[in-house]
Design an enzyme around this catalytic site. Structure first.
Site, PDB file in Angstrom:
ATOM      1  N   TRP A  12     -15.275  31.434 -44.705  1.00 41.07           N
ATOM      2  CA  TRP A  12     -14.283  30.848 -43.890  1.00 41.07           C
ATOM      3  C   TRP A  12     -14.446  31.134 -42.511  1.00 41.07           C
ATOM      4  O   TRP A  12     -14.723  30.223 -41.403  1.00 41.07           O
ATOM      5  CB  TRP A  12     -12.801  31.325 -44.297  1.00 41.07           C
ATOM      6  CG  TRP A  12     -11.643  30.730 -43.414  1.00 41.07           C
ATOM      7  CD1 TRP A  12     -11.617  29.753 -42.595  1.00 41.07           C
ATOM      8  CD2 TRP A  12     -10.406  31.080 -43.284  1.00 41.07           C
ATOM      9  NE1 TRP A  12     -10.578  29.600 -41.913  1.00 41.07           N
ATOM     10  CE2 TRP A  12      -9.763  30.495 -42.530  1.00 41.07           C
ATOM     11  CE3 TRP A  12      -9.812  32.086 -44.039  1.00 41.07           C
ATOM     12  CZ2 TRP A  12      -8.351  30.692 -42.221  1.00 41.07           C
ATOM     13  CZ3 TRP A  12      -8.219  32.519 -43.988  1.00 41.07           C
ATOM     14  CH2 TRP A  12      -7.656  31.558 -42.823  1.00 41.07           C
ATOM     15  N   ASP A  30     -18.584  31.472 -51.062  1.00 38.69           N
ATOM     16  CA  ASP A  30     -17.252  30.553 -51.376  1.00 38.69           C
ATOM     17  C   ASP A  30     -17.305  29.764 -49.808  1.00 38.69           C
ATOM     18  O   ASP A  30     -17.206  30.670 -49.084  1.00 38.69           O
ATOM     19  CB  ASP A  30     -16.066  31.395 -51.619  1.00 38.69           C
ATOM     20  CG  ASP A  30     -14.953  30.773 -51.813  1.00 38.69           C
ATOM     21  OD1 ASP A  30     -14.550  30.098 -52.740  1.00 38.69           O
ATOM     22  OD2 ASP A  30     -14.240  30.648 -50.791  1.00 38.69           O
ATOM     23  N   TYR A  87     -13.154  24.543 -43.427  1.00 35.71           N
ATOM     24  CA  TYR A  87     -13.656  25.572 -42.628  1.00 35.71           C
ATOM     25  C   TYR A  87     -14.832  25.137 -41.605  1.00 35.71           C
ATOM     26  O   TYR A  87     -15.773  24.834 -41.781  1.00 35.71           O
ATOM     27  CB  TYR A  87     -14.261  26.618 -43.242  1.00 35.71           C
ATOM     28  CG  TYR A  87     -13.497  27.143 -44.419  1.00 35.71           C
ATOM     29  CD1 TYR A  87     -12.074  27.125 -44.412  1.00 35.71           C
ATOM     30  CD2 TYR A  87     -14.112  28.059 -45.717  1.00 35.71           C
ATOM     31  CE1 TYR A  87     -11.418  27.872 -45.625  1.00 35.71           C
ATOM     32  CE2 TYR A  87     -13.612  28.429 -46.489  1.00 35.71           C
ATOM     33  CZ  TYR A  87     -12.113  28.313 -46.536  1.00 35.71           C
ATOM     34  OH  TYR A  87     -11.333  28.919 -47.690  1.00 35.71           O
ATOM     35  N   GLN A  94      -7.980  30.865 -57.418  1.00 31.88           N
ATOM     36  CA  GLN A  94      -8.410  31.780 -56.176  1.00 31.88           C
ATOM     37  C   GLN A  94      -7.085  31.985 -55.314  1.00 31.88           C
ATOM     38  O   GLN A  94      -6.649  30.875 -54.748  1.00 31.88           O
ATOM     39  CB  GLN A  94      -9.550  30.946 -55.270  1.00 31.88           C
ATOM     40  CG  GLN A  94      -9.987  31.767 -54.133  1.00 31.88           C
ATOM     41  CD  GLN A  94     -10.823  31.213 -53.193  1.00 31.88           C
ATOM     42  OE1 GLN A  94     -10.966  31.396 -52.009  1.00 31.88           O
ATOM     43  NE2 GLN A  94     -11.887  30.536 -53.689  1.00 31.88           N
ATOM     44  N   TYR A 130      -8.724  36.050 -52.577  1.00 29.13           N
ATOM     45  CA  TYR A 130      -9.099  35.991 -51.136  1.00 29.13           C
ATOM     46  C   TYR A 130      -8.275  36.852 -50.303  1.00 29.13           C
ATOM     47  O   TYR A 130      -7.183  37.508 -50.695  1.00 29.13           O
ATOM     48  CB  TYR A 130      -9.096  34.789 -50.634  1.00 29.13           C
ATOM     49  CG  TYR A 130      -7.890  33.951 -50.540  1.00 29.13           C
ATOM     50  CD1 TYR A 130      -7.143  34.058 -49.464  1.00 29.13           C
ATOM     51  CD2 TYR A 130      -7.536  32.857 -51.428  1.00 29.13           C
ATOM     52  CE1 TYR A 130      -5.693  33.118 -49.246  1.00 29.13           C
ATOM     53  CE2 TYR A 130      -6.161  32.365 -51.375  1.00 29.13           C
ATOM     54  CZ  TYR A 130      -5.512  32.447 -50.134  1.00 29.13           C
ATOM     55  OH  TYR A 130      -4.587  31.642 -50.072  1.00 29.13           O
TER      56      TYR A 130
END
Length: 329
Positions: A21, A52, A57, A190, A218
Site C-alpha cells: 500500500w 499483497d 493503491y 484479510q 493488515y
C-alpha cells in the site's frame, strides 16, 4: 523465512508478506518508485515471496511498481495477492470517500463489485503486474449494492479461465463470509489486527479458526504506531491518512509508547527491534496466519523480513500479553 498454507488450499504464503500500500504513495504522502522497487527486491532476497497489493493503491501505481520489481523472478517462486472492488474511475456501487490521487487531483472512491467490473479489474491488474495469473484474488471491501453471489460467480469464472488461483475476501464479517462461501470456497479473510486493535478476535478470528480459513493481518504495526518511533508531536506529510486518526492522537501515542517501553527490554534481550518483536507476536497469535508488513525502502523491508528470526517462548508471549492488559489494550 517461514511459510504457511492458506485455508484448505495448496497455496503457501510467506509468514511475513510484503504489503505494498505505502509503496503506491497514495494516502501516505507520496512515494519514491525506485526505493519501493528496492524494498520489494530486498524482501524477496530474504524469502518474502508473497506480495499483497491492490489497484486502488496509487490508482494502479502500486501494482505497476510490483510488476517492475518482480521482472526476472521466476513466476512460480512468487505469490501475487491483489484485490478488486474499489473504483476511482467509475461512479457505481457504494460511495466510499473523497480523496486525491498522487498528482493531487480530487477523485471519488466507490466500492463496487459487479460481475463485469470484477472481470475488467482482473484484466487491468494482470497487465499492471505483468503476469497471466493472480494467486489470491480478494474483494477489497464489501459492496452492499451487488449480491455477494454475483461477485463470486465472476471470480469463479476467472478461476476456471486460469487467471486466478484462489478467492479471498478483505474486511468481511462472519455473515458475509458464510454467504460468499455458498458460491465459492473462500480461503482467507484479510482484516485489520494489531496489539492495540484486536476487535476481530471477538467473532471473526474464532470463525476463521473453526472453518479453517486463514487470517491475513493488515496494519500489524498499526501503521507505524507500534514501531516506538512516533512522538506525541509527530508531524505528518500532506496527504498522509494517519493525520486525524484516533490511534495517532497525542494521548494514544503516549499510552502506546509507555506500553512499548515495558516490552523493549525483551526486544533488546532478543537483539531485535520493537517492530520485529511486534511482528513475531502477531504471527504467534491464535488464528493469525500471515502478517502484512509495509516498507517504503530497503532498510525497512530487511528489518521486517528479519522479524521471523525472533523466537518467543510461551512465557515470553504471556509476558507481552500481561503488559498489554496492564496498559489497557
Amino acid at each position: 523465512m517461514e511459510y504457511r498454507k492458506i485455508g484448505n488450499s495448496d497455496l503457501a504464503l510467506s509468514v511475513i508478506t510484503f504489503g505494498a500500500w505505502a509503496a503506491g504513495g497514495w494516502m501516505w504522502g507520496s512515494t519514491d518508485r525506485n526505493d519501493a522497487i528496492k524494498a520489494i527486491k530486498a524482501s524477496y532476497d530474504l524469502g518474502v515471496t508473497s506480495i499483497d497489493t491492490a489497484p486502488i493503491y496509487g490508482q494502479g501505481d502500486s501494482e505497476e511498481i510490483v510488476g517492475d520489481a518482480i521482472k526476472g523472478i521466476s513466476r512460480d517462486k512468487l505469490q501475487l495477492v491483489t484485490k478488486f472492488g474499489m473504483r476511482w474511475d467509475l461512479a457505481r456501487g457504494d460511495f466510499g470517500f473523497k480523496s486525491k490521487n498522487n498528482e493531487g487531483k480530487e477523485i471519488d472512491i466507490y466500492k463496487y463489485a459487479g460481475k463485469e467490473s470484477v472481470i475488467y479489474e482482473c484484466e487491468q491488474s494482470l497487465k499492471r503486474l505483468g503476469t497471466d495469473y493472480i494467486d489470491l484474488y480478494q474483494i477489497h471491501w464489501p459492496d452492499t449494492t451487488t449480491p455477494i453471489s454475483e461477485t463470486f460467480e465472476a471470480v469463479s469464472r476467472l478461476i476456471e479461465q486460469g487467471k486466478v488461483r484462489y478467492a479471498g475476501v478483505c474486511n468481511y464479517d462472519v455473515a458475509q463470509l458464510k454467504e460468499a462461501d455458498q458460491t465459492l470456497e473462500i480461503i482467507s479473510n484479510q482484516i485489520p489486527f494489531s496489539m492495540v486493535n484486536r476487535d476481530v478476535e471477538e467473532e471473526i478470528v474464532p470463525y476463521c479458526i473453526e472453518k479453517n480459513k486463514s487470517v491475513l493481518a493488515y496494519s500489524p504495526m498499526e501503521r507505524g504506531l507500534l514501531t516506538g518511533k512516533m512522538t506525541a508531536g509527530y508531524k505528518f506529510e500532506e496527504g498522509d491518512h494517519r493525520q486525524g486518526n484516533k490511534f495517532f492522537s497525542p494521548e494514544s501515542i503516549e499510552k502506546t509508547n509507555a506500553f512499548l517501553a515495558k516490552i523493549k527490554p525483551l526486544a533488546d534481550e532478543k537483539n531485535a527491534t520493537l517492530s520485529q518483536l511486534v511482528l513475531r507476536w502477531t504471527v504467534e497469535r491464535p488464528g493469525i496466519t500471515i502478517a502484512l508488513a509495509g516498507a517504503r525502502n530497503e532498510k525497512q523491508a530487511v528489518q521486517n523480513a528479519a522479524a521471523i528470526n525472533v523466537k518467543l517462548s510461551a512465557g515470553e508471549i504471556q509476558l507481552i500479553n500481561t503488559e498489554l492488559a496492564r496498559a489497557g489494550f
